[in-house]
Scaffold this motif. Structure first.
Motif, PDB file in Angstrom:
ATOM      1  N   SER A 125      58.834  65.068  57.598  1.00  0.00           N
ATOM      2  CA  SER A 125      57.109  63.188  57.756  1.00  0.00           C
ATOM      3  C   SER A 125      57.645  61.888  57.570  1.00  0.00           C
ATOM      4  N   THR A 126      57.282  61.604  58.087  1.00  0.00           N
ATOM      5  CA  THR A 126      56.871  60.174  58.661  1.00  0.00           C
ATOM      6  C   THR A 126      56.900  59.319  57.322  1.00  0.00           C
ATOM      7  N   ILE A 127      56.820  58.317  57.295  1.00  0.00           N
ATOM      8  CA  ILE A 127      57.331  56.954  55.411  1.00  0.00           C
ATOM      9  C   ILE A 127      56.871  55.733  56.322  1.00  0.00           C
ATOM     10  N   LEU A 128      55.941  55.615  55.509  1.00  0.00           N
ATOM     11  CA  LEU A 128      55.270  53.913  54.668  1.00  0.00           C
ATOM     12  C   LEU A 128      56.155  52.814  55.061  1.00  0.00           C
ATOM     13  N   GLY A 138      60.546  55.301  60.195  1.00  0.00           N
ATOM     14  CA  GLY A 138      62.045  55.825  59.494  1.00  0.00           C
ATOM     15  C   GLY A 138      60.885  57.104  58.653  1.00  0.00           C
ATOM     16  N   ILE A 139      61.387  58.106  58.756  1.00  0.00           N
ATOM     17  CA  ILE A 139      61.259  59.639  58.360  1.00  0.00           C
ATOM     18  C   ILE A 139      61.806  59.444  56.561  1.00  0.00           C
ATOM     19  N   ARG A 140      61.270  60.364  56.196  1.00  0.00           N
ATOM     20  CA  ARG A 140      61.137  61.189  54.933  1.00  0.00           C
ATOM     21  C   ARG A 140      62.053  62.767  54.905  1.00  0.00           C
ATOM     22  N   GLY A 244      56.736  60.984  64.884  1.00  0.00           N
ATOM     23  CA  GLY A 244      56.701  60.403  63.594  1.00  0.00           C
ATOM     24  C   GLY A 244      57.215  58.997  63.718  1.00  0.00           C
ATOM     25  N   VAL A 245      57.829  58.937  64.399  1.00  0.00           N
ATOM     26  CA  VAL A 245      58.951  57.892  65.253  1.00  0.00           C
ATOM     27  C   VAL A 245      59.219  57.720  66.061  1.00  0.00           C
ATOM     28  N   VAL A 246      58.821  56.258  65.568  1.00  0.00           N
ATOM     29  CA  VAL A 246      58.743  55.358  67.911  1.00  0.00           C
ATOM     30  C   VAL A 246      60.196  55.012  68.190  1.00  0.00           C
ATOM     31  N   PHE A 540      48.678  70.127  52.664  1.00  0.00           N
ATOM     32  CA  PHE A 540      50.107  69.726  53.307  1.00  0.00           C
ATOM     33  C   PHE A 540      50.313  69.736  54.991  1.00  0.00           C
ATOM     34  N   LYS A 541      51.178  68.727  55.300  1.00  0.00           N
ATOM     35  CA  LYS A 541      50.989  69.394  56.501  1.00  0.00           C
ATOM     36  C   LYS A 541      52.670  68.110  57.301  1.00  0.00           C
ATOM     37  N   ALA A 542      53.707  69.196  57.740  1.00  0.00           N
ATOM     38  CA  ALA A 542      54.905  68.657  57.727  1.00  0.00           C
ATOM     39  C   ALA A 542      55.421  68.900  59.555  1.00  0.00           C
TER      40      ALA A 542
END
Length: 594
Positions: A125-128, A138-140, A244-246, A540-542
């Motif tokens: 998933s993407t990260i804040l 970034g990701i987690r 989820g990442v540029v 949840f989504k992933a």
């Protein structure tokens, strides 16, 4: 005329033989190349299928994991950021061949790993960012709680209850114009009348090909591409491969300046902030069904409460007293009592007793002593249309055993939240204040009146009840205005911890923590905000990504899972293949060791 000699004839035959041999050789060469290509294609197809099965194994793993008790999931490392369980989770360990002639055969070399047969899946998933924005930086390794987004059902409900309020919320989203906000509301409402800048049947029928608006809640966020003014760039941002990442090679965030957005908040598009799926399960941390404190059968409620709280009979007695205080009131299931918002919560009362609007209603919420009611209170009661004897019966309750002292609340409120619920149905649309992005949280501060969107009945009753409330000492506030929502949200963003497994203060797993931590200083303000807050959803989504360590394609699935049903594997709401958009992640991010 001379005839060819035998030597000439032999020379001709030799040339013909050489030509035939050459043609046969070329044919064999072409056939060999063709068969080699076919073999490679078949091998690639098999490997692609195997990678897909690895990914689907990850989905099934998540379905079973989400069925486990929350305590068990926490012991495994949780759902938010858990490299141990979600980064390169091994499905086939490489000891058994997955390709070639020896498929299914144990490796010949002891303790040797065949990296072409070492298969994994990862959950990403993407990260804040540090300031709470979704920038695609970034990701987690974990799941994305859909309660971190604004539910379109809630926006539509808000708009219906207070016209213009849902529109104000939409306009606070990055890139949303008046045309887009009105068109989206027109897409969801049931009528065919266009808003000022919106679009209905006439507009969509003029398109090629023509179609009609949904006139209901979209089935998925992708459906919003059909809404007037919503483009792929607005919905998905510059994240072309949807990981989820540029990434390098994707457009710069400067290309989003056409939407008047320069802070990167639209990098992942509107899809990062909107949902149609957020819900919360009525399940205790040890996997039991929560008790619905608003059930109609109060005898059954007493039985269940006594079983769940055997050492807290005063809790049971008070909850039952609270519920029974208006049992002699309205019998049509709606509130006819102008005091319902003051004495019994905004949900009012029915023939089965007062309904509880928030568990915080139980905290120091007993009525004043009726023996001390003044004549002015009696007069106010008559003006409000309430019988004084009925009022006396309703307010003769014992003192609440639930103190509003923050330290004590941190001890007992987790037990109430873990075991009690307000409805048999899952709660829909509340916002996870621990994990939601700044963009989503700030929607709550669109207007102070937003906080009353689900309490319109109480708002209508306050004018007739205000004099009586003042006479009883219940306070003279008659609205939910003047709440410093923006300041409160900044306090939450500064102190919250997104990963539940990193929280060392248990109360922060519950939506009342902003009050006990001093971010919200007034308890009545906390009660007004709490119905909009949660700290954990159940949908949840992933992205689940499968591959082998060596010579392997990558297979990507985006999946939404609903874990609201007790003792059942999570239900797949929808699943979407993203493989055609590219692998999305480097091998090392997927735990590959080779």
């Amino acid at each position: 005329m001379s005839t060819p000699s035998n030597a000439d004839r032999r020379g001709t035959i030799l040339v013909l033989v050489l030509v035939v041999i050459t043609l046969l050789t070329l044919s064999v060469l072409v056939f060999t190349k063709f068969m080699t290509a076919e073999h490679r294609g078949a091998h690639r197809s098999i490997r692609q299928t195997q990678a897909r099965l690895l990914t689907e194994s990850g989905v099934e793993y998540l379905r079973i994991l989400l069925m486990k008790e929350p305590y068990t999931v926490a012991d495994l490392g949780g759902l938010y950021d858990n490299e141990t369980e979600f980064k390169g989770h091994v499905v086939t360990d490489g000891s058994i061949s997955m390709i070639g002639r020896n498929v299914g055969v144990q490796g010949s070399l002891q303790n040797a790993t065949d990296y072409q047969s070492l298969g994994r899946f990862s959950v990403i998933s993407t990260i804040l960012s540090d300031d709470g924005l979704l920038l695609g930086e970034g990701i987690r390794y974990g799941l994305e709680d859909e309660s971190t987004k604004i539910n379109l059902r809630w926006i539509m409900q808000t708009e219906q209850q207070q016209p213009g309020m849902g529109r104000s919320m939409l306009l606070r989203l990055p890139g949303v114009t008046e045309e887009i906000a009105d068109s989206l509301l027109d897409w969801m409402d049931e009528d065919s009348e266009s808003r000022e800048y919106g679009a209905e049947d006439e507009y969509y029928a003029s398109l090629d090909p023509p179609y009609y608006p949904k006139n209901g809640i979209p089935d998925s966020i992708d459906e919003l591409l059909l809404v007037k003014g919503i483009t792929p760039k607005l919905l998905y941002g510059v994240d072309w491969n949807r990981n989820g990442v540029v990434d390098l090679g994707e457009p710069s965030e400067s290309t989003l300046e056409e939407f008047s957005v320069t802070d990167g908040s639209l990098n992942l598009g509107l899809a990062a902030f909107l949902t149609v799926d957020s819900r919360e399960a009525n399940i205790t941390p040890d996997g039991l069904a929560k008790i619905n404190v608003n059930m109609d059968d109060l005898d059954e409620l007493q039985t269940q409460l006594e079983e769940r709280f055997p050492d807290n009979q005063d809790w049971v007695d008070y909850i039952l007293s609270y519920r029974r205080q208006s049992a002699s009131g309205a019998t049509d299931g709606t509130s006819n009592n102008p005091l319902s918002g003051i004495l019994g919560g905004a949900s009012g009362s029915s023939g089965s007793g007062t309904k509880i609007n928030s568990l915080l209603d139980l905290v120091q919420s007993s009525g004043v002593s009726t023996s001390n009611l003044s004549s002015s209170a009696s007069n106010a009661a008559q003006q409000a249309g309430v019988d004084a004897d009925s009022l006396q019966q309703q307010t003769s309750n014992t003192t609440s055993p639930f103190s509003n002292d923050p330290t004590e609340m941190n001890d007992y409120l987790p037990l109430l939240y873990d075991n009690l619920t307000l409805s048999d149905e899952p709660l829909v649309g509340r916002i996870n204040i621990n994990q939601a992005s700044r963009t989503v949280l700030e929607l709550l501060s669109a207007q102070d009146d937003l906080l009353t969107s689900q309490a319109s009945e109480l708002t209508q009753q306050l004018d007739s009840a205000s004099q009586l409330a003042a006479a009883m000492g219940a306070g003279s506030e008659s609205s939910f205005s003047s709440i410093p929502v923006a300041e409160i949200l900044e306090g939450i963003l500064a102190e919250r911890i997104s990963d539940p497994n990193q929280i060392d203060q248990p109360e922060m797993n519950y939506p009342f923590w902003p009050y006990t931590h001093g971010i919200i200083e007034d308890f009545e303000t906390m009660k007004k905000l709490e119905p909009y807050f949660c700290t954990q959803g159940s949908v949840f989504k992933a992205q689940v990504v499968g591959r082998f360590d060596e010579q392997s394609p990558v297979f990507r699935l985006e999946v939404w899972l609903d874990a609201t049903e007790l003792n059942k594997p999570a239900r797949i709401i929808r699943i979407r293949e993203l493989t055609e958009l590219g692998p999305g992640f480097a091998a090392e991010l997927l735990g590959v060791e080779y």
